[in-house]
Design a protein around this motif. Structure first.
Motif: not given
Length: 327
Positions: A309-324
């Motif tokens: 929990d401390a290491f990752f800021k995001y653990r959702d399904t929006k990584n591709c969206e953020r990269i785009y």
């Protein structure tokens, strides 16, 4: 993601000809074809998980094509960077324009040590992490050590004398392991890093009704990660994918000092203080830890879950969206 959510963008995937059966043929470019070379030269954005691996080559000398100055080179990465590899992926050593970061500390390193500006190292999470949420864990252990630079080009005779082979041989052929797998009604998949594929045949005799020897070039690594209940690795960055799912990890680090000197280099990640599971240096320690893990029904303990929990800021399904959006 782009073809589904942004059809207005002409996006293409570069793939080897002998892998065409693995993907939908729509919007696919065969590696080093004339069309690949033309589109590479015309592209506004080049995004790749291995930096320059999909650069087309000249026919005679196999020299990589130069990227057009107008093309934005986006390094998606193929694993979280946790050691100093600025000599390969730093801004001064490459033509990378955007270094995608999966976790906050990685962004700090990219800016401080790799020479990128803040906006050139966006914190988005990895695209492939979007597929790690629909888990289907089965009674399966995944043994997945990384490769060793020192073993590249090693002869068969020399390879059989290495600690890498000896330690894995001792584990995979131990009577204890076979009895344990049978008792727990669980399978083990041995899937070494794809760089070790030339030596995979030397492990073929170890497979039986409970042990599979897997060529990672022929399977979906992400599927194996999602369906496995436990990961045993050494220092491989695949640990981060598994930790992302908050599933238990054992680090089997029989040659940690040596691999740090010859392969990894030092970095910000300390396995003792930051790792997501117990560290085993010997076969006996690995056996004891496996037994204790089975007693907890293959659950990640609370203290390691807190580290995730401390290491990752995001653990959702929006990584591709953020990269785009960053591009």
């Amino acid at each position: 993601y782009l073809q589904k959510n942004h059809p207005e963008i002409d996006s293409y995937y570069v793939i080897n000809r002998d892998c065409l059966d693995l993907v939908d043929s729509k919007n696919v470019l065969v590696f080093n074809s004339l069309k690949h070379k033309l589109y590479f030269s015309a592209a506004k954005v080049y995004a790749n998980s291995h930096y320059d691996a999909a650069y087309p080559r000249t026919c005679l000398t196999q020299k990589r094509y130069r990227m057009a100055s107008k093309t934005q080179n986006v390094f998606l990465q193929h694993g979280i960077t946790y050691s100093n590899v600025s000599q390969y992926y730093g801004k001064a050593a490459s033509d990378i324009n955007m270094f995608i970061c999966a976790v906050p500390v990685e962004k700090i390193v990219a800016v401080r040590d790799f020479g990128y500006q803040d906006e050139e190292a966006p914190l988005t999470g990895f695209a492939r992490f979007d597929g790690l949420n629909d888990m289907n864990a089965q009674p399966q252990i995944l043994l997945m050590p990384t490769w060793r630079r020192s073993l590249q080009g090693c002869s068969e005779e020399d390879f059989l004398q290495t600690d890498y082979y000896k330690y894995l041989y001792q584990f995979l052929t131990s009577n204890w392991l076979h009895e344990f797998l049978l008792q727990q009604n669980i399978r083990l998949k041995f899937a070494p890093h794809y760089e070790m594929t030339p030596y995979l045949y030397l492990f073929e005799d170890f497979k039986d009704s409970r042990i599979d020897i897997v060529n990672t070039a022929q399977v979906s690594v992400q599927t194996m990660l999602k369906e496995s209940a436990l990961l045993i690795t050494d220092v491989s960055s695949v640990q981060f994918d598994f930790a992302y799912m908050q599933k238990p990890i054992i680090y089997y680090q029989w040659d940690y000092d040596e691999i740090t000197k010859t392969h990894l280099g030092k970095g910000y990640f300390n396995f003792e203080n930051d790792g997501f599971g117990p560290i085993c240096k010997t076969l006996e320690a690995l056996k004891d830890t496996l037994k204790s893990m089975s007693d907890t029904n293959w659950q990640m303990s609370a203290d390691y879950a807190q580290r995730v929990d401390a290491f990752f800021k995001y653990r959702d399904t929006k990584n591709c969206e953020r990269i785009y959006n960053a591009i």
